[in-house]
Design a protein around this motif. Structure first.
Motif, PDB file in Angstrom:
ATOM      1  N   UNK B  85       0.861  -1.242   0.154  1.00 34.61           N
ATOM      2  CA  UNK B  85       0.040  -0.189  -0.027  1.00 34.61           C
ATOM      3  C   UNK B  85       0.860   1.228  -0.071  1.00 34.61           C
ATOM      4  N   UNK B  86       2.208   1.168   0.795  1.00 34.74           N
ATOM      5  CA  UNK B  86       3.011   2.372   0.681  1.00 34.74           C
ATOM      6  C   UNK B  86       3.649   2.674  -0.365  1.00 34.74           C
ATOM      7  N   UNK B  87       3.892   1.444  -1.145  1.00 33.00           N
ATOM      8  CA  UNK B  87       4.616   1.599  -2.326  1.00 33.00           C
ATOM      9  C   UNK B  87       3.649   2.095  -3.523  1.00 33.00           C
ATOM     10  N   UNK B  91       4.129   5.252  -5.729  1.00 34.86           N
ATOM     11  CA  UNK B  91       4.040   5.354  -7.407  1.00 34.86           C
ATOM     12  C   UNK B  91       3.220   6.434  -7.862  1.00 34.86           C
ATOM     13  N   UNK B  92       2.054   6.687  -6.917  1.00 35.18           N
ATOM     14  CA  UNK B  92       1.235   7.751  -7.359  1.00 35.18           C
ATOM     15  C   UNK B  92       1.664   9.145  -7.180  1.00 35.18           C
ATOM     16  N   UNK B  93       2.653   9.234  -6.091  1.00 39.96           N
ATOM     17  CA  UNK B  93       2.945  10.614  -6.022  1.00 39.96           C
ATOM     18  C   UNK B  93       4.336  10.751  -7.079  1.00 39.96           C
ATOM     19  N   UNK B  94       4.697   9.822  -7.265  1.00 42.14           N
ATOM     20  CA  UNK B  94       5.840   9.911  -8.389  1.00 42.14           C
ATOM     21  C   UNK B  94       5.003  10.488  -9.496  1.00 42.14           C
ATOM     22  N   UNK B  95       3.983   9.669  -9.829  1.00 44.33           N
ATOM     23  CA  UNK B  95       3.367  10.032 -11.251  1.00 44.33           C
ATOM     24  C   UNK B  95       2.728  11.269 -11.275  1.00 44.33           C
ATOM     25  N   UNK B  96       2.359  12.067 -10.194  1.00 45.08           N
ATOM     26  CA  UNK B  96       2.031  13.391 -10.253  1.00 45.08           C
ATOM     27  C   UNK B  96       3.181  14.246  -9.927  1.00 45.08           C
ATOM     28  N   UNK B  97       4.363  13.872  -9.770  1.00 37.56           N
ATOM     29  CA  UNK B  97       5.576  14.744  -9.620  1.00 37.56           C
ATOM     30  C   UNK B  97       5.712  15.341  -8.137  1.00 37.56           C
ATOM     31  N   UNK B 105       7.279   8.101   0.933  1.00 42.67           N
ATOM     32  CA  UNK B 105       6.477   6.863   1.039  1.00 42.67           C
ATOM     33  C   UNK B 105       7.051   5.470   0.533  1.00 42.67           C
ATOM     34  N   UNK B 106       8.114   5.843  -0.146  1.00 45.93           N
ATOM     35  CA  UNK B 106       9.076   4.781  -0.628  1.00 45.93           C
ATOM     36  C   UNK B 106      10.048   4.453   0.474  1.00 45.93           C
ATOM     37  N   UNK B 112       9.456  -1.295   5.622  1.00 45.74           N
ATOM     38  CA  UNK B 112       8.662  -2.474   5.987  1.00 45.74           C
ATOM     39  C   UNK B 112       9.124  -3.561   5.284  1.00 45.74           C
ATOM     40  N   UNK B 113       9.586  -3.264   4.001  1.00 49.75           N
ATOM     41  CA  UNK B 113       9.970  -4.777   3.431  1.00 49.75           C
ATOM     42  C   UNK B 113      11.344  -4.431   2.539  1.00 49.75           C
ATOM     43  N   UNK B 114      12.373  -4.376   3.518  1.00 49.10           N
ATOM     44  CA  UNK B 114      13.787  -3.885   2.952  1.00 49.10           C
ATOM     45  C   UNK B 114      14.719  -4.782   1.994  1.00 49.10           C
ATOM     46  N   UNK B 115      13.845  -5.817   1.765  1.00 47.90           N
ATOM     47  CA  UNK B 115      14.389  -6.906   0.789  1.00 47.90           C
ATOM     48  C   UNK B 115      13.897  -6.482  -0.720  1.00 47.90           C
ATOM     49  N   UNK B 116      12.942  -5.837  -0.669  1.00 41.08           N
ATOM     50  CA  UNK B 116      12.319  -5.583  -2.110  1.00 41.08           C
ATOM     51  C   UNK B 116      13.024  -4.565  -2.967  1.00 41.08           C
ATOM     52  N   UNK B 117      13.650  -5.244  -3.906  1.00 36.37           N
ATOM     53  CA  UNK B 117      14.505  -4.332  -4.731  1.00 36.37           C
ATOM     54  C   UNK B 117      13.747  -3.354  -5.591  1.00 36.37           C
ATOM     55  N   UNK B 118      12.599  -3.576  -5.831  1.00 38.97           N
ATOM     56  CA  UNK B 118      11.963  -2.546  -6.710  1.00 38.97           C
ATOM     57  C   UNK B 118      11.596  -1.391  -5.728  1.00 38.97           C
ATOM     58  N   UNK B 119      11.343  -1.637  -4.437  1.00 41.59           N
ATOM     59  CA  UNK B 119      10.888  -0.311  -3.760  1.00 41.59           C
ATOM     60  C   UNK B 119      12.237   0.246  -3.520  1.00 41.59           C
ATOM     61  N   UNK B 120      13.318  -0.327  -3.378  1.00 42.70           N
ATOM     62  CA  UNK B 120      14.577   0.165  -2.962  1.00 42.70           C
ATOM     63  C   UNK B 120      14.961   0.996  -4.242  1.00 42.70           C
ATOM     64  N   UNK B 121      14.775   0.567  -5.385  1.00 40.93           N
ATOM     65  CA  UNK B 121      15.203   1.259  -6.829  1.00 40.93           C
ATOM     66  C   UNK B 121      14.426   2.470  -6.855  1.00 40.93           C
ATOM     67  N   UNK B 122      13.231   2.602  -6.438  1.00 43.94           N
ATOM     68  CA  UNK B 122      12.364   3.738  -6.710  1.00 43.94           C
ATOM     69  C   UNK B 122      12.692   4.680  -5.780  1.00 43.94           C
ATOM     70  N   UNK B 123      13.125   4.311  -4.268  1.00 45.64           N
ATOM     71  CA  UNK B 123      13.521   5.154  -3.423  1.00 45.64           C
ATOM     72  C   UNK B 123      14.703   5.913  -3.780  1.00 45.64           C
ATOM     73  N   UNK B 124      15.745   5.148  -4.371  1.00 47.04           N
ATOM     74  CA  UNK B 124      16.863   5.669  -4.799  1.00 47.04           C
ATOM     75  C   UNK B 124      16.760   6.391  -6.045  1.00 47.04           C
ATOM     76  N   UNK B 125      15.787   6.206  -6.878  1.00 48.03           N
ATOM     77  CA  UNK B 125      15.419   6.986  -8.082  1.00 48.03           C
ATOM     78  C   UNK B 125      14.992   8.335  -7.693  1.00 48.03           C
ATOM     79  N   UNK B 126      14.279   8.438  -6.715  1.00 43.06           N
ATOM     80  CA  UNK B 126      13.270   9.666  -6.217  1.00 43.06           C
ATOM     81  C   UNK B 126      14.437  10.587  -5.653  1.00 43.06           C
ATOM     82  N   UNK B 127      15.109   9.928  -4.709  1.00 46.18           N
ATOM     83  CA  UNK B 127      16.379  10.773  -4.037  1.00 46.18           C
ATOM     84  C   UNK B 127      17.258  11.506  -5.136  1.00 46.18           C
ATOM     85  N   UNK B 128      17.606  10.624  -6.314  1.00 45.27           N
ATOM     86  CA  UNK B 128      18.412  11.372  -7.225  1.00 45.27           C
ATOM     87  C   UNK B 128      17.508  12.571  -7.911  1.00 45.27           C
TER      88      UNK B 128
END
Lengths: 232, 271
Positions: B85-87, B91-97, B105-106, B112-128
């Motif tokens: 739900x958080x991810x 995703x929605x926040x990212x979609x609307x910038x 949220x990422x 909550x799920x530190x092993x999830x690579x997709x979430x981590x990747x998105x988190x890293x992407x937004x930080x960049x």
């Protein structure tokens, strides 16, 4: 001074207890696996964002306050907040940020201004407004009280902080601002405010108890609550 | 008094929501058809308005998107311990910038799920995307350490390195990406050209940018990069002039000046 006559203990405790019930159960369960590095990254990121927004004190405060909600209290956050409040003429909050840092025994803070002198100046000033400002002051208080009753907390905070600039050690203002933070579940700000409050009125048991109560709302920061001497 | 002061103080409690709304961050993203057309990349500087125009427009979300966002916010609030739900909200926040909120949220989802690579990747992407290469790089390096490597991750690591001024390292990664990627991804070529330019290899940059401009003559960032590269080798005015004129006709004089002189040219990220 008997701060109890301003209703600090009763209002503070009453509101705190209500909020406690509301906020209970809203905590996020963190996975058992190592998420510490994620928290460190997030806090560091919030500091980066605060620095990026150096020209915008409003945004800066937003990022610092978000960082303040994290599990650890960083000297950089407290120093940043203290500097920011000081730059905005909010001496009471600047001193409160430094007092809060002391609670957590954060020593690596250099606010670049004479804190002791500021506190003394504040203590030497009047506790309550002079007669010619009394009416406007009371109006401001009444407005804030109405806003709190109507759950318009953003405006209430704004009103109270504006008043606090002119009356920086007024117990009623501090109490009401604490109420706003308690009602919105902003326990770090509540605790920071009372940390500053306790240094202004070190012998007041009600203030100390409210400060301790604030600390208890942040269980992840419990280990530092020993720094508070509980009053009977 | 109320209406005058509310906006100034609203941030105190709204926090990152307000911050998100204020940040005008260039967030090159995937090649969404509704944002770009044809060969254009993740952003479009043709309008005589801020470069972030498409993203600013993205904030003016329509009713359907608003509804979806509300639903996801409700779902995340109702299940604060649910990483999905958080991810999904992120995703929605990212979609609307709304990048600051997306990052938060990422981060929650990742905790909550530190092993999830997709979430981590998105988190890293937004930080960049928020201009925080140091912390973004930490996240991407974690992904690599967890054997979640891939071209896209290396591309964005290169972007982080470039933002940190480590242009030679970035160039190596983008070169490898271009060799690996059959489509000769123009974003990687543009980024590589910028790294060459910053690392003091303007002729390598010119070679790549001329090729890019040949394929996409109306891409303002390619034009601006080429103009900067040509200026850095003191190319004659007549060889720069046509590119400058084209850029001005695309984005206006003010924006052209910003792109060629005043602001650092952004590198692309990919999702």
């Amino acid at each position: 001074m008997d701060v109890r006559k301003y209703g600090i203990a009763m209002r503070g405790w009453g509101i705190c207890c209500c909020c406690c019930a509301i906020i209970a159960g809203q905590g996020v369960v963190v996975a058992e696996t190592d998420a510490v590095w994620l928290d460190q990254v997030w806090e560091a990121h919030l500091l980066v964002r605060a620095q990026q927004e150096a020209g915008n004190p409003l945004l800066q405060e937003a990022f610092y306050r978000e960082a303040l909600r994290q599990e650890s209290v960083s000297p950089a956050v407290m120093e940043g907040l203290a500097r920011l409040y000081r730059a905005q003429g909010e001496t009471t909050l600047a001193l409160a940020a430094l007092a809060y840092a002391r609670l957590y025994e954060l020593s690596d803070i250099h606010p670049e201004w004479d804190e002791a002198a500021q506190r003394q100046a504040l203590l030497d000033g009047p506790m309550q407004p002079p007669d010619d400002e009394r009416e406007a002051y009371q109006q401001g208080l009444d407005t804030a009280a109405t806003l709190i009753k109507e759950s318009r907390f953003l405006e209430a905070e704004q009103n109270l902080r504006a008043l606090l600039r002119s009356h920086p050690r007024d117990p009623q203002l501090l109490l009401d601002l604490g109420t706003v933070y308690a009602l919105t579940g902003d326990w770090p700000m509540f605790t920071m405010l009372y940390a500053g409050f306790a240094e202004l009125y070190p012998d007041n048991a009600d203030i100390a108890n409210n400060l301790r109560f604030g600390l208890e709302q942040m269980p992840h920061q419990q280990e530092s609550s020993h720094a508070i001497t509980p009053h009977p | 008094m109320r209406s005058r002061l509310i906006p100034k103080w609203a941030f105190c409690l709204i926090g990152l929501a307000w911050a998100s709304a204020q940040s005008a961050v260039l967030a090159p993203d995937r090649l969404d058809e509704d944002q770009i057309s044809g060969w254009y990349l993740g952003f479009d500087g043709r309008m005589p308005e801020p470069i972030v125009t498409p993203f600013m427009k993205a904030r003016q979300i329509d009713g359907a998107v608003r509804k979806l966002l509300d639903e996801r916010e409700d779902a995340a609030r109702a299940a604060p311990e649910d990483p999905v739900a958080q991810a999904r909200l992120a995703d929605m926040y990212l979609r609307v910038n709304r990048l600051d909120e997306a990052a938060q949220a990422y981060w929650r989802a990742a905790r909550l799920d530190p092993e999830n690579p997709d979430v981590l990747e998105s988190f890293g992407f937004v930080l960049l995307a928020l201009g925080d290469p140091e912390n973004g790089l930490v996240v991407y390096r974690r992904l690599q350490a967890a054997k979640k490597d891939g071209p896209r991750i290396r591309f964005n690591i290169a972007a982080a390195l470039a933002q940190l001024g480590r242009h030679d390292e970035a160039a190596v990664l983008w070169q490898a990406y271009l060799i690996e990627d059959d489509s000769a991804e123009p974003r990687a070529a543009y980024n590589l050209a910028l790294s060459h330019l910053h690392a003091g290899r303007p002729r390598d940059a010119i070679r790549l940018l001329e090729l890019l401009v040949h394929h996409q003559p109306d891409q303002p960032y390619f034009l601006a990069g080429l103009i900067r590269a040509l200026k850095s080798v003191a190319a004659p005015a007549e060889s720069i002039g046509p590119f400058g004129e084209r850029l001005k006709s695309l984005v206006g004089s003010d924006q052209a000046r910003r792109l060629t002189v005043e602001i650092p040219l952004p590198v692309f990220l990919i999702r």
